[in-house]
Scaffold this active site. Structure first.
Site, short mmCIF file in Angstrom:
data_model
loop_
_atom_site.label_atom_id
_atom_site.label_comp_id
_atom_site.label_asym_id
_atom_site.label_seq_id
_atom_site.Cartn_x
_atom_site.Cartn_y
_atom_site.Cartn_z
N CYS A 45 0.82 -1.21 0.00
CA CYS A 45 0.00 0.00 0.00
C CYS A 45 0.86 1.26 0.00
O CYS A 45 0.47 2.28 -0.59
CB CYS A 45 -0.94 0.00 1.21
SG CYS A 45 -2.17 -1.32 1.16
N THR A 46 2.00 1.21 0.63
CA THR A 46 2.92 2.36 0.62
C THR A 46 3.29 2.71 -0.82
O THR A 46 3.28 3.89 -1.21
CB THR A 46 4.17 2.05 1.46
OG1 THR A 46 3.79 1.85 2.83
CG2 THR A 46 5.19 3.17 1.38
#
Length: 219
Positions: A45-46
């Site tokens: 997700c980063t």
């Protein structure tokens, strides 16, 4: 009941990194992309949040607003943004919903009702179904739903490609073929009779089969 294409996107109020919003009012006359995340400080997700930030000008060109969601509080999102900027080169430049009570995740059927009422103590694996991309039109209708596993980063170039198709086909009575991209030929919609098509396309069309009528992309 599963969220389906053509449904009205559920409205909600929520706190975000850019203040409190009511979703439908926030969309206004634009389109929107809502993309969700199972937990802050997760590796895939980063990368996704940074990738989306870099692509934001492309979404702006298409009158599409970006809204992220992560099943953690807003103050945690703000700390995460520093890591995203450091590792991806760009911090989120769009709002990110805080959903610590799991209300939006449940409203959009990404978590079951019995999942509890708090993100506290839940792991990314517990929330692994909170990995959706939902495209919503200016009419507040759901146009696209994509669901990804935890281990596969999302392809936002594909999201842009689909939005180009959705916006084109909303304006013209056409459909787009496999692997279509902006500028490629399109297909006359099946709802258009040959008599209607002759008026719309006086130069004619290619038809390898009667039901497959191919024309240049309308402008």
């Amino acid at each position: 009941m599963t969220l389906r294409i053509g449904d009205t996107a559920p409205d909600f109020e929520a706190d975000t990194t850019e203040g409190r919003i009511r979703f439908h009012d926030w969309i206004g006359s634009s389109w929107a992309v809502l993309f969700s995340h199972p937990k802050d400080f997760t590796p895939v997700c980063t990368t996704e949040l940074g990738a989306m930030a870099k692509l934001k000008p492309e979404f702006d060109k298409r009158n599409v607003k970006i809204l992220g969601l992560s099943v953690d509080p807003v103050d945690s999102h703000s700390k995460w943004a520093n890591d995203i900027k450091e590792t991806q080169g760009t911090a989120p430049n769009y709002p990110l919903i805080g959903d610590p009570e799991l209300k939006v995740a449940k409203l959009y059927e990404m978590l079951p009702a019995e999942a509890g009422g708090s993100s506290q103590g839940r792991t990314a694996a517990d929330n692994q179904t909170v990995r959706n991309v939902i495209v919503i039109g200016a009419d507040k209708k759901v146009k696209l739903v994509l669901v990804y596993p935890l281990t596969t980063g999302r392809n936002f170039d594909e999201v842009l490609r689909v939005i180009d198709s959705l916006q084109l086909t909303a304006k013209h009575r056409v459909a787009t073929p496999a692997n279509w991209k902006q500028g490629d030929d399109v297909i006359i919609a099946g709802s258009v009779t040959d008599d209607e098509a002759k008026k719309i396309y006086p130069n004619g069309w290619k038809a390898p089969k009667p039901y497959l009528r191919i024309v240049p992309q309308p402008r």
